[in-house]
Motif scaffolding. Structure first.
Motif, PDB file in Angstrom:
ATOM      1  N   LEU A 269      43.550   8.214  13.172  1.00  0.00           N
ATOM      2  CA  LEU A 269      43.146   9.072  14.281  1.00  0.00           C
ATOM      3  C   LEU A 269      44.158  10.189  14.519  1.00  0.00           C
ATOM      4  N   SER A 270      45.449   9.852  14.488  1.00  0.00           N
ATOM      5  CA  SER A 270      46.471  10.862  14.755  1.00  0.00           C
ATOM      6  C   SER A 270      46.409  12.004  13.747  1.00  0.00           C
ATOM      7  N   ALA A 271      46.080  11.679  12.493  1.00  0.00           N
ATOM      8  CA  ALA A 271      45.948  12.728  11.475  1.00  0.00           C
ATOM      9  C   ALA A 271      44.733  13.610  11.757  1.00  0.00           C
ATOM     10  N   ILE A 272      43.642  13.011  12.195  1.00  0.00           N
ATOM     11  CA  ILE A 272      42.444  13.784  12.547  1.00  0.00           C
ATOM     12  C   ILE A 272      42.752  14.740  13.699  1.00  0.00           C
ATOM     13  N   LEU A 273      43.523  14.265  14.666  1.00  0.00           N
ATOM     14  CA  LEU A 273      43.885  15.117  15.802  1.00  0.00           C
ATOM     15  C   LEU A 273      44.762  16.279  15.359  1.00  0.00           C
ATOM     16  N   ILE A 274      45.725  16.020  14.489  1.00  0.00           N
ATOM     17  CA  ILE A 274      46.602  17.083  13.992  1.00  0.00           C
ATOM     18  C   ILE A 274      45.805  18.085  13.153  1.00  0.00           C
ATOM     19  N   GLU A 275      44.890  17.594  12.332  1.00  0.00           N
ATOM     20  CA  GLU A 275      44.094  18.463  11.455  1.00  0.00           C
ATOM     21  C   GLU A 275      43.225  19.422  12.266  1.00  0.00           C
ATOM     22  N   ASN A 276      42.725  18.967  13.415  1.00  0.00           N
ATOM     23  CA  ASN A 276      41.769  19.764  14.188  1.00  0.00           C
ATOM     24  C   ASN A 276      42.374  20.420  15.436  1.00  0.00           C
ATOM     25  N   ILE A 277      43.670  20.338  15.585  1.00  0.00           N
ATOM     26  CA  ILE A 277      44.314  20.807  16.806  1.00  0.00           C
ATOM     27  C   ILE A 277      44.210  22.332  16.943  1.00  0.00           C
ATOM     28  N   ASN A 278      44.185  22.805  18.180  1.00  0.00           N
ATOM     29  CA  ASN A 278      44.191  24.240  18.449  1.00  0.00           C
ATOM     30  C   ASN A 278      45.431  24.862  17.808  1.00  0.00           C
ATOM     31  N   PRO A 279      45.270  25.907  17.008  1.00  0.00           N
ATOM     32  CA  PRO A 279      46.431  26.518  16.326  1.00  0.00           C
ATOM     33  C   PRO A 279      47.564  26.917  17.261  1.00  0.00           C
ATOM     34  N   LEU A 280      47.247  27.222  18.525  1.00  0.00           N
ATOM     35  CA  LEU A 280      48.292  27.612  19.470  1.00  0.00           C
ATOM     36  C   LEU A 280      49.285  26.475  19.718  1.00  0.00           C
ATOM     37  N   VAL A 281      48.804  25.224  19.606  1.00  0.00           N
ATOM     38  CA  VAL A 281      49.674  24.076  19.845  1.00  0.00           C
ATOM     39  C   VAL A 281      50.771  24.004  18.792  1.00  0.00           C
ATOM     40  N   ASN A 282      50.494  24.532  17.601  1.00  0.00           N
ATOM     41  CA  ASN A 282      51.479  24.477  16.519  1.00  0.00           C
ATOM     42  C   ASN A 282      52.751  25.268  16.842  1.00  0.00           C
ATOM     43  N   PHE A 283      52.664  26.157  17.838  1.00  0.00           N
ATOM     44  CA  PHE A 283      53.858  26.908  18.237  1.00  0.00           C
ATOM     45  C   PHE A 283      54.818  26.057  19.063  1.00  0.00           C
ATOM     46  N   VAL A 284      54.329  24.938  19.598  1.00  0.00           N
ATOM     47  CA  VAL A 284      55.190  24.115  20.459  1.00  0.00           C
ATOM     48  C   VAL A 284      55.362  22.700  19.909  1.00  0.00           C
ATOM     49  N   ARG A 285      54.956  22.469  18.644  1.00  0.00           N
ATOM     50  CA  ARG A 285      55.086  21.131  18.081  1.00  0.00           C
ATOM     51  C   ARG A 285      55.759  21.189  16.709  1.00  0.00           C
ATOM     52  N   VAL A 286      56.379  20.080  16.323  1.00  0.00           N
ATOM     53  CA  VAL A 286      56.927  19.859  14.992  1.00  0.00           C
ATOM     54  C   VAL A 286      56.552  18.424  14.612  1.00  0.00           C
ATOM     55  N   PRO A 287      56.543  18.078  13.324  1.00  0.00           N
ATOM     56  CA  PRO A 287      56.894  18.883  12.156  1.00  0.00           C
ATOM     57  C   PRO A 287      55.730  19.784  11.745  1.00  0.00           C
ATOM     58  N   LYS A 288      55.943  20.542  10.664  1.00  0.00           N
ATOM     59  CA  LYS A 288      54.857  21.379  10.194  1.00  0.00           C
ATOM     60  C   LYS A 288      53.720  20.496   9.702  1.00  0.00           C
ATOM     61  N   LYS A 289      52.522  21.054   9.682  1.00  0.00           N
ATOM     62  CA  LYS A 289      51.309  20.290   9.417  1.00  0.00           C
ATOM     63  C   LYS A 289      51.348  19.569   8.076  1.00  0.00           C
ATOM     64  N   SER A 290      51.838  20.231   7.032  1.00  0.00           N
ATOM     65  CA  SER A 290      51.866  19.620   5.703  1.00  0.00           C
ATOM     66  C   SER A 290      52.747  18.370   5.688  1.00  0.00           C
ATOM     67  N   THR A 291      53.810  18.391   6.480  1.00  0.00           N
ATOM     68  CA  THR A 291      54.689  17.216   6.592  1.00  0.00           C
ATOM     69  C   THR A 291      54.026  16.134   7.435  1.00  0.00           C
ATOM     70  N   ALA A 292      53.425  16.537   8.543  1.00  0.00           N
ATOM     71  CA  ALA A 292      52.823  15.574   9.468  1.00  0.00           C
ATOM     72  C   ALA A 292      51.735  14.732   8.808  1.00  0.00           C
ATOM     73  N   LEU A 293      51.033  15.314   7.813  1.00  0.00           N
ATOM     74  CA  LEU A 293      49.895  14.620   7.207  1.00  0.00           C
ATOM     75  C   LEU A 293      50.243  13.890   5.914  1.00  0.00           C
ATOM     76  N   LEU A 294      51.523  13.843   5.546  1.00  0.00           N
ATOM     77  CA  LEU A 294      51.926  13.115   4.340  1.00  0.00           C
ATOM     78  C   LEU A 294      51.578  11.641   4.469  1.00  0.00           C
ATOM     79  N   SER A 295      51.141  11.026   3.377  1.00  0.00           N
ATOM     80  CA  SER A 295      50.773   9.614   3.412  1.00  0.00           C
ATOM     81  C   SER A 295      51.954   8.700   3.113  1.00  0.00           C
TER      82      SER A 295
END
Length: 507
Positions: A166-192
């Motif tokens: 679920l957490s990966a689905i939320l990160i994948e579909n998140i509003n792009p504006l949220v990426n300005f206030v969150r880490v890590p970058k998306k490619s890292t966050a979704l690593l298996s």
């Protein structure tokens, strides 16, 4: 003016709306029920159960059965393969992978577009709204949030749907504006590969101004331990001076609280519990000094409850929210804007108040261990033991299992106390076979065991003859319907048994 004070104005209207939860619980829930019925009346399920003519809760109960995953599985499988208008209008692209049932290694919980917005993201927004209400001097938006999530599961994907935590689905579909206030970058966050992910996250975040954390306590502690190793510091606030809050959920926080308080000694640190599951976002800790969570009543989830003392009955009582009593243990039943209808989620809760409706999570409807997100259920344990016995010629009389919680190095495991009628010749082999089978039949346990990062190899302690019977006798529970608790999130039972075992051995 700080960024947080500017952003905080966005949450003011919702803070006002949440006041309805104090006194309008029944009205809010009836509004949700009518919304769900109206949206789904032209689906296959809605037509079959005459949603178009249901006007009341009583009509809903009379026409819609209580369901487990097994009852809905066929429809969910059809949805995953592209069929439209089955349980929810249109097609559903995303499915959250959860631990399996008796018959399947994994469950696939539909996550509709409306579910993403009105269940899951709404919960995240309200967590911030309530936190800012309780902490008006917060500066959380003046820095970044470390959000720790899972990964997609491409091996479960089919041509018309995608599967992930679920957490990966939320990160994948998140509003792009949220990426300005969150880490890590998306490619890292979704690593298996969590070992690789943890290392990359630690390097990415160590130089950032992190003000808030979000995630499962066990996984987050593993990442923070690596951050501390890289930094060479003693406390986390030496790395991130402005750290102020951890939004946590997924497993009970109590076993981890002491370790977090040793890691983060700042008096400005806060902790806020959330109840977000693959099936929906259900609760938020609304008051810092009250561990109970407020049930979120306007998210597109209609709640019902089965008293646990009737749960095994053929026709148990099912009550709506306004029929619950405080201090009573209930199994939770949900209908949602993801197409789950009168679905028994498997969690048990107890209400502590009704104005507003506040509750604590008391466990699962069956014996289980979920100390680290592994969701090990009785059926898993029985199948694992049967396999290990079959392969080694061993015979098990009685057993119980419980978690050994993380030490300073973030190491943890399951401890099994087993009384054998016939012990295996090689106990290490028995333990390895049991561990391997549990990974095979439970995808969440398998994920936590990956490379021994979060959950290490299980431990077996051998019980002397009649230990369990003697323990039950001490409690006046020998014979009759009394049973040894097989799996538990608490160490109370196993510690009592181990103490009795050691006492007898030393005599």
């Amino acid at each position: 003016m700080s960024l947080t004070s500017i952003a905080g104005k966005f949450f003011l209207p919702r803070q006002k709306e949440l006041e309805r939860h104090q006194k309008d619980g029944e009205a809010l829930q009836n509004e949700v029920l009518q919304y769900l019925l109206a949206r789904a009346k032209n689906t296959e399920y809605g037509r079959k159960h005459i949603f178009d003519i249901i006007k009341s809760y009583e009509g809903f109960v009379a026409n819609v059965p209580v369901n487990t995953y097994e009852e809905l599985k066929g429809d969910i499988d059809r949805m995953r393969h592209g069929e439209r208008d089955v349980l929810w209008p249109g097609s559903v692209k995303w499915y959250a992978k959860s631990s399996g049932t008796t018959n399947d290694k994994s469950k696939f919980i539909p996550v509709s577009h409306e579910g993403l917005q009105n269940l899951h993201y709404a919960g995240g927004k309200d967590a911030v709204a309530l936190y800012l209400r309780n902490n008006p001097r917060s500066r959380m938006f003046d820095g970044r949030g470390l959000i720790l999530g899972g990964s997609h599961s491409p091996n479960y994907n089919v041509s018309n749907s995608l599967v992930g935590d679920l957490s990966a689905i939320l990160i994948e579909n998140i509003n792009p504006l949220v990426n300005f206030v969150r880490v890590p970058k998306k490619s890292t966050a979704l690593l298996s590969d969590f070992e690789v992910k943890r290392e990359r996250i630690a390097h990415e975040v160590i130089g950032k101004n992190i003000t808030n954390l979000s995630g499962v306590p066990s996984w987050m502690l593993s990442v923070l331990t690596r951050v501390m190793e890289l930094s060479g510091k003693t406390h986390l606030e030496e790395v991130w001076p402005n750290i102020e809050v951890f939004f946590h959920g997924g497993v009970a926080f109590t076993p981890y609280r002491k370790q977090y308080e040793q890691l983060i000694t700042s008096s400005n640190m806060h902790y806020m519990e959330t109840y977000n599951a693959s099936e929906g976002f259900f609760g938020l800790q609304s008051e810092p000094d009250d561990p109970a969570m407020m049930l979120m009543l306007d998210y597109g989830v209609f709640y019902e409850f089965i008293p646990m003392d009737e749960f095994e009955n053929e026709n148990p009582t099912v009550v709506p929210l306004w029929g619950v009593e405080t201090g009573k243990n209930y199994a939770m039943v949900i209908s949602t804007s993801c197409g789950l209808w009168r679905y028994v989620i498997g969690d048990t809760i107890q209400f502590t108040s009704k104005n507003p409706y506040k509750f604590i999570i008391t466990g699962r409807t069956k014996y289980f261990i979920n100390a680290f997100g592994e969701e090990l259920i009785m059926d898993n344990a029985e199948k694992g033991l049967a396999y290990a016995c079959r392969e080694t010629g061993a015979e098990v009389l009685e057993y119980t299992a419980a978690p050994v919680f993380m030490d300073e190095q973030a190491k943890c495991r399951h401890q099994w106390l087993i009384e054998f009628a016939k012990a295996p010749d090689d106990m290490e082999k028995f333990a390895t076979l049991l561990d391997r089978k549990l990974q095979e039949i439970n995808s969440d346990y398998e994920a936590k065991r990956y490379k021994d990062i979060t959950l290490q190899h299980l431990e077996i302690s051998v019980a002397r003859k009649d230990l369990f019977n003697d323990w039950l006798k001490q409690k006046g529970k020998l014979g009759g319907q009394h049973k040894v608790p097989r799996l538990s999130n608490s160490r109370k039972n196993i510690d009592e048994l181990l103490a009795l075992n050691a006492k007898d051995i030393n005599i």
